[in-house]
Design a protein around this motif. Structure first.
Motif, PDB file in Angstrom:
ATOM      1  N   ALA A   1       3.824  -7.209   4.023  1.00  0.00           N
ATOM      2  CA  ALA A   1       4.111  -6.809   5.403  1.00  0.00           C
ATOM      3  C   ALA A   1       5.349  -5.914   5.459  1.00  0.00           C
ATOM      4  N   GLU A   2       6.392  -6.300   4.734  1.00  0.00           N
ATOM      5  CA  GLU A   2       7.622  -5.498   4.717  1.00  0.00           C
ATOM      6  C   GLU A   2       7.361  -4.098   4.154  1.00  0.00           C
ATOM      7  N   GLN A   3       6.608  -4.011   3.064  1.00  0.00           N
ATOM      8  CA  GLN A   3       6.367  -2.721   2.425  1.00  0.00           C
ATOM      9  C   GLN A   3       5.510  -1.800   3.288  1.00  0.00           C
ATOM     10  N   LEU A   4       4.462  -2.357   3.878  1.00  0.00           N
ATOM     11  CA  LEU A   4       3.543  -1.531   4.654  1.00  0.00           C
ATOM     12  C   LEU A   4       4.174  -1.050   5.960  1.00  0.00           C
ATOM     13  N   ILE A   5       5.087  -1.855   6.527  1.00  0.00           N
ATOM     14  CA  ILE A   5       5.767  -1.440   7.746  1.00  0.00           C
ATOM     15  C   ILE A   5       6.657  -0.228   7.479  1.00  0.00           C
ATOM     16  N   GLY A   6       7.073  -0.063   6.229  1.00  0.00           N
ATOM     17  CA  GLY A   6       7.953   1.057   5.888  1.00  0.00           C
ATOM     18  C   GLY A   6       7.301   2.423   6.002  1.00  0.00           C
ATOM     19  N   PHE A   7       5.981   2.490   6.087  1.00  0.00           N
ATOM     20  CA  PHE A   7       5.316   3.789   6.232  1.00  0.00           C
ATOM     21  C   PHE A   7       5.415   4.285   7.676  1.00  0.00           C
ATOM     22  N   ASP A   8       5.169   5.582   7.861  1.00  0.00           N
ATOM     23  CA  ASP A   8       5.272   6.189   9.187  1.00  0.00           C
ATOM     24  C   ASP A   8       4.088   5.853  10.079  1.00  0.00           C
ATOM     25  N   THR A   9       3.016   5.328   9.505  1.00  0.00           N
ATOM     26  CA  THR A   9       1.816   5.017  10.275  1.00  0.00           C
ATOM     27  C   THR A   9       1.455   3.543  10.092  1.00  0.00           C
ATOM     28  N   TRP A  10       0.823   2.981  11.132  1.00  0.00           N
ATOM     29  CA  TRP A  10       0.361   1.593  11.064  1.00  0.00           C
ATOM     30  C   TRP A  10      -1.012   1.497  10.400  1.00  0.00           C
ATOM     31  N   LEU A  11      -1.597   2.653  10.050  1.00  0.00           N
ATOM     32  CA  LEU A  11      -2.956   2.667   9.514  1.00  0.00           C
ATOM     33  C   LEU A  11      -3.093   1.769   8.292  1.00  0.00           C
ATOM     34  N   TRP A  12      -2.091   1.802   7.390  1.00  0.00           N
ATOM     35  CA  TRP A  12      -2.184   1.025   6.154  1.00  0.00           C
ATOM     36  C   TRP A  12      -2.093  -0.468   6.411  1.00  0.00           C
ATOM     37  N   VAL A  13      -1.358  -0.854   7.444  1.00  0.00           N
ATOM     38  CA  VAL A  13      -1.290  -2.275   7.808  1.00  0.00           C
ATOM     39  C   VAL A  13      -2.666  -2.759   8.268  1.00  0.00           C
ATOM     40  N   TYR A  14      -3.307  -1.950   9.139  1.00  0.00           N
ATOM     41  CA  TYR A  14      -4.647  -2.298   9.614  1.00  0.00           C
ATOM     42  C   TYR A  14      -5.643  -2.353   8.444  1.00  0.00           C
ATOM     43  N   LEU A  15      -5.547  -1.376   7.541  1.00  0.00           N
ATOM     44  CA  LEU A  15      -6.475  -1.323   6.415  1.00  0.00           C
ATOM     45  C   LEU A  15      -6.275  -2.523   5.489  1.00  0.00           C
ATOM     46  N   PHE A  16      -5.023  -2.906   5.244  1.00  0.00           N
ATOM     47  CA  PHE A  16      -4.744  -4.074   4.406  1.00  0.00           C
ATOM     48  C   PHE A  16      -5.294  -5.345   5.056  1.00  0.00           C
TER      49      PHE A  16
ATOM     50  N   THR B   1      -6.772 -18.641   1.438  1.00  0.00           N
ATOM     51  CA  THR B   1      -6.630 -17.533   2.387  1.00  0.00           C
ATOM     52  C   THR B   1      -5.684 -17.868   3.540  1.00  0.00           C
ATOM     53  N   VAL B   2      -5.692 -19.114   4.008  1.00  0.00           N
ATOM     54  CA  VAL B   2      -4.868 -19.480   5.163  1.00  0.00           C
ATOM     55  C   VAL B   2      -3.384 -19.218   4.926  1.00  0.00           C
ATOM     56  N   PRO B   3      -2.798 -19.681   3.797  1.00  0.00           N
ATOM     57  CA  PRO B   3      -1.370 -19.409   3.591  1.00  0.00           C
ATOM     58  C   PRO B   3      -1.044 -17.916   3.530  1.00  0.00           C
ATOM     59  N   LEU B   4      -1.928 -17.129   2.906  1.00  0.00           N
ATOM     60  CA  LEU B   4      -1.669 -15.691   2.800  1.00  0.00           C
ATOM     61  C   LEU B   4      -1.716 -15.025   4.166  1.00  0.00           C
ATOM     62  N   VAL B   5      -2.738 -15.343   4.947  1.00  0.00           N
ATOM     63  CA  VAL B   5      -2.875 -14.751   6.283  1.00  0.00           C
ATOM     64  C   VAL B   5      -1.731 -15.204   7.188  1.00  0.00           C
ATOM     65  N   THR B   6      -1.361 -16.487   7.101  1.00  0.00           N
ATOM     66  CA  THR B   6      -0.230 -16.989   7.882  1.00  0.00           C
ATOM     67  C   THR B   6       1.055 -16.254   7.514  1.00  0.00           C
ATOM     68  N   ALA B   7       1.274 -16.076   6.208  1.00  0.00           N
ATOM     69  CA  ALA B   7       2.478 -15.375   5.750  1.00  0.00           C
ATOM     70  C   ALA B   7       2.472 -13.918   6.204  1.00  0.00           C
ATOM     71  N   LEU B   8       1.302 -13.288   6.224  1.00  0.00           N
ATOM     72  CA  LEU B   8       1.200 -11.907   6.696  1.00  0.00           C
ATOM     73  C   LEU B   8       1.619 -11.811   8.162  1.00  0.00           C
ATOM     74  N   GLY B   9       1.110 -12.728   8.993  1.00  0.00           N
ATOM     75  CA  GLY B   9       1.477 -12.715  10.410  1.00  0.00           C
ATOM     76  C   GLY B   9       2.956 -12.973  10.625  1.00  0.00           C
ATOM     77  N   ILE B  10       3.506 -13.952   9.904  1.00  0.00           N
ATOM     78  CA  ILE B  10       4.935 -14.269  10.034  1.00  0.00           C
ATOM     79  C   ILE B  10       5.779 -13.106   9.516  1.00  0.00           C
ATOM     80  N   GLY B  11       5.335 -12.484   8.411  1.00  0.00           N
ATOM     81  CA  GLY B  11       6.070 -11.349   7.874  1.00  0.00           C
ATOM     82  C   GLY B  11       6.115 -10.182   8.838  1.00  0.00           C
ATOM     83  N   LEU B  12       4.986  -9.875   9.469  1.00  0.00           N
ATOM     84  CA  LEU B  12       4.954  -8.783  10.455  1.00  0.00           C
ATOM     85  C   LEU B  12       5.855  -9.104  11.646  1.00  0.00           C
ATOM     86  N   ALA B  13       5.736 -10.333  12.171  1.00  0.00           N
ATOM     87  CA  ALA B  13       6.513 -10.703  13.360  1.00  0.00           C
ATOM     88  C   ALA B  13       8.008 -10.708  13.074  1.00  0.00           C
ATOM     89  N   SER B  14       8.402 -11.041  11.839  1.00  0.00           N
ATOM     90  CA  SER B  14       9.822 -11.094  11.507  1.00  0.00           C
ATOM     91  C   SER B  14      10.402  -9.713  11.216  1.00  0.00           C
TER      92      SER B  14
END
Length: 498
Positions: A328-343, A441-454
């Protein structure tokens, strides 16, 4: 002994296969897009290995203890033909299977940390487990009496939407996620087998129409009870922690180290598994009044379950949680949200296609439907639904929209489709919405959501970080029902052609 070692190796390979889609997606993004080895990558890799070992030991322990004892108890109760005993056993199995669910433990611990202790992890787990126990008893009652499932689901989700309207925003995402994590590789086959077995043994019941649906109820009812718990918890106004500081600073807290920590954690896992042990011993000795067939083998099985849970939790902290938050941290660093959606889409689709509980239910559905449904088509529809759901959930976090609007709209759509869909698909579609989330899958998806929100300014981790699992449960129902409606319309059109 050689056969047990062979089974353990098979369970380890099975766990590694479940991790493979995650590894492929993460490595693909790292190599092709980010072009760098993630910081702490070796520790994450070791954590993934520990997760696989933990899951393997956990499943092997279940095969030696809970599964054989549970099957023998179920057969003895079925021969007695007592509805109260079947309902009581259904409650006990539902409660004990969920209260020690690794994915639920992970989500509950995350909720405890992020809410600064306001949401108690053990209380949350007991509420969810108790809800599933009641659902199992209700589901047994429904199958025996032959009530149509769609009325249960329509009334139930109207109640879900109503409670969501009044629930505090801090609890909504967590409540829906809690419903989603009640079903996995252990609980889904057990619950589905109970429903299909009952429907097959009762004259006038159809396994496809009456046998499915228990999983759907097991997902729905915890959503209601956890939101009611949240209404009580947040009735007293107080400052709601953002949670980001807790996520970042969690590793700085002082704690016992080495052997002492390990022993304390193992005792904690024993506490987690204790309800299952007590349930089995009670029904075995107080109700059936017969000794265990192989007490030593069952004891070894429970020991493996405890050690496996411990390894799983350790692996989560080292592997899956850091991967989700780091990506989440790495993908947010790009100029577009496209890669976050694709991931998000790629993770949702890849992990679901490899989900063993989904494969098992798809095979059961194909057999019960006698050629009306194809298992591979079901898997693709569900995987697309999960991918769409997680992508929409990620968009909600990025945009900062209220989860209330998304969840209520999603279930209004589900209710409408339930009224339009052919009856044979309704129970199966709702069950498929509950088999999309596993202990991996649950821990990974949960961590992705928490990572984005943080990482996104203005987001509250407790409010915005949870909810992705909920979207992963809603949209498979939509895709499967929509497909069934479309196929029915096409069939009618072909019949009218000369």
């Amino acid at each position: 002994m050689p056969s047990q070692v062979k089974d353990l190796v098979h369970a380890l390979l099975h766990a590694l296969r479940n991790l493979l889609p995650i590894i492929i997606v993460v490595v693909g993004f790292q190599a092709l897009l980010l072009r760098e080895w993630p910081e702490g990558g070796l520790g994450m890799a070791i954590g993934l290995g520990i997760v696989a070992v933990g899951v393997a030991l956990f499943l092997q322990g279940l095969e030696l203890s809970i599964f054989p004892v549970g099957k023998r108890l179920a057969n003895q109760f079925a021969r007695r033909g007592s509805m109260p005993l079947l309902m009581a056993f259904g409650f006990a199995i539902g409660f004990s299977a969920v209260v020690a669910e690794p994915a639920l433990i992970a989500v509950a611990e995350q909720a405890y940390e992020i809410s600064d202790g306001r949401i108690d992890a053990l209380t949350l787990r007991l509420i969810v487990a108790g809800s599933v126990g009641l659902v199992m008893a209700l589901g047994v009652f429904r199958v025996i009496l032959g009530h149509p499932l769609h009325w249960y689901m329509i009334v139930g989700y109207i109640l879900v939407v109503t409670v969501t309207f009044f629930a505090p925003e801090e609890i909504v995402g967590l409540a829906y996620d809690s419903g989603g994590v009640t079903t996995n590789i252990v609980t889904v086959p057990l619950i589905a087998a109970l429903g299909i077995g009952l429907a097959s043994s009762i004259r006038g019941r159809n396994p496809l129409l009456d046998g499915f649906g228990l999983v759907a109820l097991a997902v729905m009812v915890p959503m209601i009870s956890v939101q009611l718990y949240g209404i009580l918890v947040y009735a007293d106004p107080g400052e709601v922690t953002n949670g980001a500081a807790l996520v970042a600073a969690g590793s700085d807290t002082e704690a016992p180290s080495g052997l002492v920590t390990m022993i304390l954690d193992l005792f904690g896992m024993l506490r987690d598994v204790l309800p299952i042990i007590l349930v089995i011993l009670f029904f075995q000795y107080a109700v059936i009044r017969r000794p265990l067939a192989s007490p030593l083998k069952v004891g070894v099985g429970f020991a493996l379950v405890i050690v496996g849970l411990y390894a799983f939790v350790v692996g989560l902290k080292l592997g899956l949680f850091p991967i989700g938050q780091r990506m989440a941290e790495q993908l947010i660093g790009f100029d577009t949200w496209l890669w976050v959606y694709l991931f998000a889409f790629a993770i949702g689709f890849a992990t679901t296609m490899a989900e063993p509980a989904l494969i098992a239910v798809g095979q059961q559905a194909e057999e019960a439907a006698a050629g009306k449904i194809q298992g591979n088509v079901i898997r693709i529809l569900v995987a697309v639904g999960v991918a769409i759901g997680i992508t929409i959930g990620v968009h909600r976090i990025i945009s900062g929209d209220s989860i209330h609007h998304y969840i209520i709209s999603g279930y209004v759509l589900v209710i409408a489709l339930t009224a339009l869909a052919p009856r044979y698909i309704v129970a199966l579609a709702f069950d498929l919405g509950g088999v999309t989330t596993s202990e991996v899958t649950v821990p990974l998806v949960t961590a992705l959501g928490i990572g984005l929100a943080s990482q996104i300014d203005g987001r509250n981790v407790l409010i915005d970080g949870f909810g992705l699992i909920a979207f992963a449960s809603i949209f498979p129902i939509v895709t499967v029902m929509s497909y069934a409606i479309l196929m029915e319309r096409v069939a009618h059109w072909r019949e009218k052609q000369p």
